[in-house]
Design a protein around this motif. Structure first.
Motif, PDB file in Angstrom:
ATOM      1  N   VAL A 202      13.277   2.442  39.343  1.00 22.11           N
ATOM      2  CA  VAL A 202      14.311   1.608  39.958  1.00 22.11           C
ATOM      3  C   VAL A 202      15.260   1.155  38.863  1.00 22.11           C
ATOM      4  CG1 VAL A 202      14.801  -0.467  41.302  1.00 22.11           C
ATOM      5  CG2 VAL A 202      12.690   0.838  41.723  1.00 22.11           C
ATOM      6  N   GLY A 203      16.512   1.615  38.901  1.00 23.59           N
ATOM      7  CA  GLY A 203      17.448   1.312  37.818  1.00 23.59           C
ATOM      8  C   GLY A 203      17.092   2.149  36.606  1.00 23.59           C
ATOM      9  N   ILE A 204      16.607   1.483  35.539  1.00 25.82           N
ATOM     10  CA  ILE A 204      16.254   2.219  34.319  1.00 25.82           C
ATOM     11  C   ILE A 204      14.758   2.190  34.026  1.00 25.82           C
ATOM     12  CG2 ILE A 204      18.528   1.818  33.305  1.00 25.82           C
ATOM     13  CD1 ILE A 204      17.205  -0.340  31.527  1.00 25.82           C
ATOM     14  N   ASP A 205      13.959   1.541  34.874  1.00 24.71           N
ATOM     15  CA  ASP A 205      12.530   1.465  34.611  1.00 24.71           C
ATOM     16  C   ASP A 205      11.776   1.299  35.924  1.00 24.71           C
ATOM     17  OD1 ASP A 205      10.173   1.446  33.155  1.00 24.71           O
ATOM     18  OD2 ASP A 205      10.877  -0.038  31.712  1.00 24.71           O
ATOM     19  N   TYR A 206      10.458   1.229  35.825  1.00 19.75           N
ATOM     20  CA  TYR A 206       9.638   1.041  36.999  1.00 19.75           C
ATOM     21  C   TYR A 206       9.748  -0.397  37.502  1.00 19.75           C
ATOM     22  CZ  TYR A 206       7.489   5.452  35.562  1.00 19.75           C
ATOM     23  OH  TYR A 206       7.283   6.755  35.204  1.00 19.75           O
ATOM     24  N   ASP A 207       9.433  -0.601  38.760  1.00 20.67           N
ATOM     25  CA  ASP A 207       9.382  -1.939  39.357  1.00 20.67           C
ATOM     26  C   ASP A 207       8.100  -2.605  38.878  1.00 20.67           C
ATOM     27  OD1 ASP A 207       9.040  -4.172  40.922  1.00 20.67           O
ATOM     28  OD2 ASP A 207       9.586  -3.198  42.800  1.00 20.67           O
ATOM     29  N   MET A 208       8.222  -3.549  37.957  1.00 18.31           N
ATOM     30  CA  MET A 208       7.048  -4.137  37.335  1.00 18.31           C
ATOM     31  C   MET A 208       6.253  -5.014  38.311  1.00 18.31           C
ATOM     32  SD  MET A 208       6.559  -2.869  34.466  1.00 18.31           S
ATOM     33  CE  MET A 208       7.482  -1.663  33.514  1.00 18.31           C
ATOM     34  N   ASP A 209       6.891  -5.554  39.318  1.00 13.77           N
ATOM     35  CA  ASP A 209       6.138  -6.295  40.339  1.00 13.77           C
ATOM     36  C   ASP A 209       5.203  -5.344  41.089  1.00 13.77           C
ATOM     37  OD1 ASP A 209       7.237  -8.816  39.829  1.00 13.77           O
ATOM     38  OD2 ASP A 209       8.993  -8.380  41.055  1.00 13.77           O
ATOM     39  N   ARG A 210       5.699  -4.148  41.363  1.00 13.18           N
ATOM     40  CA  ARG A 210       4.866  -3.147  42.026  1.00 13.18           C
ATOM     41  C   ARG A 210       3.752  -2.671  41.095  1.00 13.18           C
ATOM     42  NH1 ARG A 210       1.670  -1.453  45.417  1.00 13.18           N
ATOM     43  NH2 ARG A 210       1.578   0.788  45.843  1.00 13.18           N
ATOM     44  N   VAL A 211       4.053  -2.534  39.804  1.00 14.70           N
ATOM     45  CA  VAL A 211       3.018  -2.169  38.830  1.00 14.70           C
ATOM     46  C   VAL A 211       1.906  -3.207  38.839  1.00 14.70           C
ATOM     47  CG1 VAL A 211       2.513  -1.850  36.380  1.00 14.70           C
ATOM     48  CG2 VAL A 211       4.601  -0.874  37.352  1.00 14.70           C
ATOM     49  N   ALA A 212       2.286  -4.479  38.875  1.00 16.84           N
ATOM     50  CA  ALA A 212       1.297  -5.557  38.891  1.00 16.84           C
ATOM     51  C   ALA A 212       0.434  -5.497  40.152  1.00 16.84           C
ATOM     52  CB  ALA A 212       1.992  -6.907  38.794  1.00 16.84           C
ATOM     53  N   GLU A 213       1.040  -5.160  41.291  1.00 14.91           N
ATOM     54  CA  GLU A 213       0.265  -5.033  42.538  1.00 14.91           C
ATOM     55  C   GLU A 213      -0.813  -3.970  42.397  1.00 14.91           C
ATOM     56  OE1 GLU A 213       2.791  -4.236  45.841  1.00 14.91           O
ATOM     57  OE2 GLU A 213       4.007  -6.036  45.590  1.00 14.91           O
ATOM     58  N   ILE A 214      -0.494  -2.892  41.698  1.00 15.12           N
ATOM     59  CA  ILE A 214      -1.443  -1.792  41.525  1.00 15.12           C
ATOM     60  C   ILE A 214      -2.521  -2.131  40.491  1.00 15.12           C
ATOM     61  CG2 ILE A 214      -1.676   0.601  40.714  1.00 15.12           C
ATOM     62  CD1 ILE A 214       1.192   1.080  41.760  1.00 15.12           C
ATOM     63  N   ASN A 216      -3.062  -5.281  38.616  1.00 19.95           N
ATOM     64  CA  ASN A 216      -3.589  -6.632  38.403  1.00 19.95           C
ATOM     65  C   ASN A 216      -4.621  -6.998  39.463  1.00 19.95           C
ATOM     66  OD1 ASN A 216      -3.997  -9.133  37.311  1.00 19.95           O
ATOM     67  ND2 ASN A 216      -2.185 -10.057  38.272  1.00 19.95           N
ATOM     68  N   LYS A 217      -5.805  -6.433  39.315  1.00 19.71           N
ATOM     69  CA  LYS A 217      -6.931  -6.726  40.193  1.00 19.71           C
ATOM     70  C   LYS A 217      -8.136  -7.029  39.318  1.00 19.71           C
ATOM     71  CE  LYS A 217      -5.092  -3.612  43.717  1.00 19.71           C
ATOM     72  NZ  LYS A 217      -5.260  -2.338  44.464  1.00 19.71           N
ATOM     73  N   ASP A 218      -8.990  -7.926  39.801  1.00 15.54           N
ATOM     74  CA  ASP A 218     -10.133  -8.353  38.994  1.00 15.54           C
ATOM     75  C   ASP A 218     -10.976  -7.173  38.521  1.00 15.54           C
ATOM     76  OD1 ASP A 218      -9.364 -10.952  39.273  1.00 15.54           O
ATOM     77  OD2 ASP A 218     -10.803 -11.439  40.861  1.00 15.54           O
ATOM     78  N   ILE A 219     -11.205  -6.226  39.410  1.00 13.86           N
ATOM     79  CA  ILE A 219     -12.057  -5.085  39.062  1.00 13.86           C
ATOM     80  C   ILE A 219     -11.430  -4.250  37.940  1.00 13.86           C
ATOM     81  CG2 ILE A 219     -11.063  -3.557  40.842  1.00 13.86           C
ATOM     82  CD1 ILE A 219     -13.909  -2.399  41.198  1.00 13.86           C
ATOM     83  N   HIS A 220     -10.090  -4.128  37.963  1.00 12.26           N
ATOM     84  CA  HIS A 220      -9.405  -3.383  36.905  1.00 12.26           C
ATOM     85  C   HIS A 220      -9.411  -4.157  35.590  1.00 12.26           C
ATOM     86  CE1 HIS A 220      -8.431  -0.545  39.858  1.00 12.26           C
ATOM     87  NE2 HIS A 220      -7.262  -1.009  40.278  1.00 12.26           N
ATOM     88  N   ASN A 221      -9.135  -5.437  35.666  1.00 12.92           N
ATOM     89  CA  ASN A 221      -9.071  -6.252  34.451  1.00 12.92           C
ATOM     90  C   ASN A 221     -10.433  -6.312  33.753  1.00 12.92           C
ATOM     91  OD1 ASN A 221      -6.369  -6.713  34.967  1.00 12.92           O
ATOM     92  ND2 ASN A 221      -6.716  -8.701  35.945  1.00 12.92           N
ATOM     93  N   GLU A 222     -11.501  -6.384  34.546  1.00 17.90           N
ATOM     94  CA  GLU A 222     -12.846  -6.392  33.966  1.00 17.90           C
ATOM     95  C   GLU A 222     -13.147  -5.056  33.274  1.00 17.90           C
ATOM     96  OE1 GLU A 222     -15.349  -7.317  37.270  1.00 17.90           O
ATOM     97  OE2 GLU A 222     -14.612  -9.397  37.424  1.00 17.90           O
ATOM     98  N   ARG A 223     -12.717  -3.965  33.900  1.00 21.10           N
ATOM     99  CA  ARG A 223     -12.931  -2.626  33.313  1.00 21.10           C
ATOM    100  C   ARG A 223     -12.118  -2.471  32.023  1.00 21.10           C
ATOM    101  NH1 ARG A 223     -13.306   2.804  35.089  1.00 21.10           N
ATOM    102  NH2 ARG A 223     -13.552   4.060  33.182  1.00 21.10           N
TER     103      ARG A 223
END
Length: 546
Positions: A202-214, A216-223
């Motif tokens: 989007v524009g010149i980079d990825y949508d970082m809010d959407r990146v966070a949705e993908i 930023n989850k507890d299971i991912h952060n723990e891994r």
């Protein structure tokens, strides 16, 4: 006046050559290349008044001090607190100089040379306004840009500002010379990569809010924390996240495991951010999580792991993030530290998408073309020489198994060749006194590389009865590079350059008597000088390296 490293010297000469035939040029120099040394050396050969543009007060002060080593102290500063245009060289903050009420001063001051540090910013409106004002007063001004990342995220080509590319120093150049450490990259899929690969730009980079949705989850952060503990649990680490909330949650996941972690982001006050950075640099924190605050202008030598938790569509941004961990450690700042490599943990898609860490350079606008790319990381089969993905254990073409021992042997061979190249390029002669000691000496300084207790140490001193300085420790090449830098800074090739004839003359009777060794027959004068330097300083060196 300091002496440049061999690769710095080549770059400076190429810039000067370019400026003889064109009015403006660009040099690309990655983190650790010594951009300030290069621009200072270039300016020392260009007559007239110099204007050096900076975007950070901290860098302004550092660069001004380095510049004065080559060019004297007739300098002045233009920033929020001081607006002094009277120096032969003026160091100016872009944010201040471009403002109404300040930029008008350029109508009254003539500059012959305009230098832009972090030159990839030069097409921004604030920079262009300054450039136009300088050229209005002097249409023949010489313009020199230096940057680590010439390809701008918005695709705007630097050809709007400069006419040529004088030189491109590569990361391989700097790693080969021992000026940067080797990156060791691990690409780890925690179940997010396919979704990230499918994301549109989007524009010149990825949508970082959407990146966070993908991500930023507890299971991912723990891994992520678990993988970090396995691959880099003892390293000072910088983590790059997509949003402030993502950074806070990742930091909390580290803290939950008892790891001292902190967060920095753009919404913090300067005091809050500085306090957190200081705590990290003093090792009160081991992990520093940030949201694109530390991509540019932040240098902490003890960083030896970089964690990527946000994809980047821009190759230059990837280089900036990884570059935070590639600097070597110098004992004057961290006397008890050594650093041989930097672990890169990519949980996104940046390394997969961009592959090579080297810069592609074009002065043309890239906005009409596709995104920057690169070959995916690969290795060569020792049997059929076919390229294979970095992670495979068997060649996909001929079935050859990759032998870790054989690969290590090849690596050591390359390492030795790099060391030989460094010694060959050095303006000073390096004398092997014994298999564990290399010495270089001149009339006003000396340096040594010594193998002791399973590691290499670099030490040196000037001839003014100053204490022996501890320069570096680690791999042989890194130690040799630090020792050679010391000689280049404090030595004098006028009396002790490797081509001086006195070096090859027979040792004097006085030297041989001082050595008091009956086996020292047939020795030349320089070898005797090196052996005496070791003999006279052995006790002081022992105290440093034991």
């Amino acid at each position: 006046m300091p002496i440049l490293r061999p690769r710095q010297d080549v770059c400076a000469k190429r810039v000067l050559k370019a400026l003889k035939v064109t009015s403006s040029t660009l040099a690309v120099a990655p983190t650790g290349a010594g951009k300030t040394f290069i621009l200072s050396a270039v300016c020392s050969k260009l007559p007239g008044r110099h204007l050096i543009l900076q975007h950070s007060d901290k860098l302004l002060e550092q660069n001004k001090a380095t510049y004065e080593l080559w060019n004297g102290t007739d300098t002045s500063i233009v920033n929020a607190n001081c607006k002094d245009f009277t120096g032969q060289a003026v160091f100016a903050m872009v944010q201040t100089l471009s403002r109404d009420g300040t930029i008008e001063a350029l109508d009254h001051f003539h500059f012959d040379v305009l230098v832009i540090d972090e030159g990839h910013h030069a097409t921004a409106p604030t920079y262009k306004r300054i450039i136009e004002a300088v050229k209005a007063k002097n249409p023949n001004v010489k313009i020199f840009l230096v940057t680590a990342t010439p390809m701008r995220g918005d695709g705007a080509g630097l050809g709007q500002v400069v006419d040529s590319v004088a030189d491109v120093i590569t990361l391989e150049d700097l790693i080969a010379a021992g000026n940067l450490v080797m990156p060791r990259t691990f690409i780890i899929d925690i179940g997010c990569q396919q979704e990230l690969q499918d994301m549109p730009i989007v524009g010149i980079d990825y949508d970082m809010d959407r990146v966070a949705e993908i991500m930023n989850k507890d299971i991912h952060n723990e891994r992520i924390v678990k993988e970090w503990q396995e691959h880099a649990g003892d390293r000072q680490t910088i983590v790059f996240c997509s949003t402030v909330q993502h950074a806070k949650d990742v930091c909390a996941a580290f803290q939950k495991e008892g790891i001292k972690a902190g967060v920095v982001h753009g919404s913090m006050t300067t005091t809050e951010r500085d306090n957190t950075l200081n705590a990290f640099e003093c090792r009160q924190l081991q992990v520093l999580v940030n949201v694109m605050v530390l991509t540019e202008g932040y240098d902490c030598q003890i960083v030896s792991c970089v964690v990527l938790l946000c994809p980047s569509s821009q190759h230059s941004t990837l280089l900036q993030m990884i570059g935070r961990g590639l600097r070597i450690v110098t004992p004057d700042k961290y006397p008890d530290e050594s650093k041989e490599d930097c672990v890169i943990l990519d949980f996104g898609t940046s390394c997969t998408n961009h592959g090579s860490l080297e810069q592609n350079v074009s002065l043309e606008d890239q906005r009409a073309f596709g995104s920057e790319g690169g070959d995916a990381p690969s290795k060569e089969c020792p049997n059929c020489e076919a390229p294979n993905p970095l992670s495979v254990k068997v060649c996909s073409l001929c079935g050859q198994e990759f032998n870790p021992a054989a690969m290590q042997s090849a690596s050591l061979s390359t390492f030795t060749m790099r060391e030989v190249k460094l010694v060959k390029q050095s303006p000073y002669k390096w004398q092997s006194v014994n298999p564990r000691v290399l010495v270089s000496t001149s009339f006003n300084s000396w340096a040594m590389v010594i193998f002791h207790k399973d590691t290499w140490h670099a030490v040196g001193a000037t001839a003014n009865n100053t204490p022996v300085a501890y320069l570096a420790k680690g791999k042989r090449l890194a130690a040799l590079s630090a020792a050679n830098d010391f000689m280049c800074r404090y030595g004098s090739t006028a009396d002790s350059g490797k081509r001086k004839s006195w070096l090859r003359k027979d040792a004097t009777e006085k030297q041989l008597k001082a050595l008091n060794d009956p086996l020292n027959f047939g020795m030349n004068r320089y070898e005797a000088a090196c052996r005496l330097t070791l003999k006279f300083n052995k006790a002081a060196i022992g105290k440093l390296i034991n």
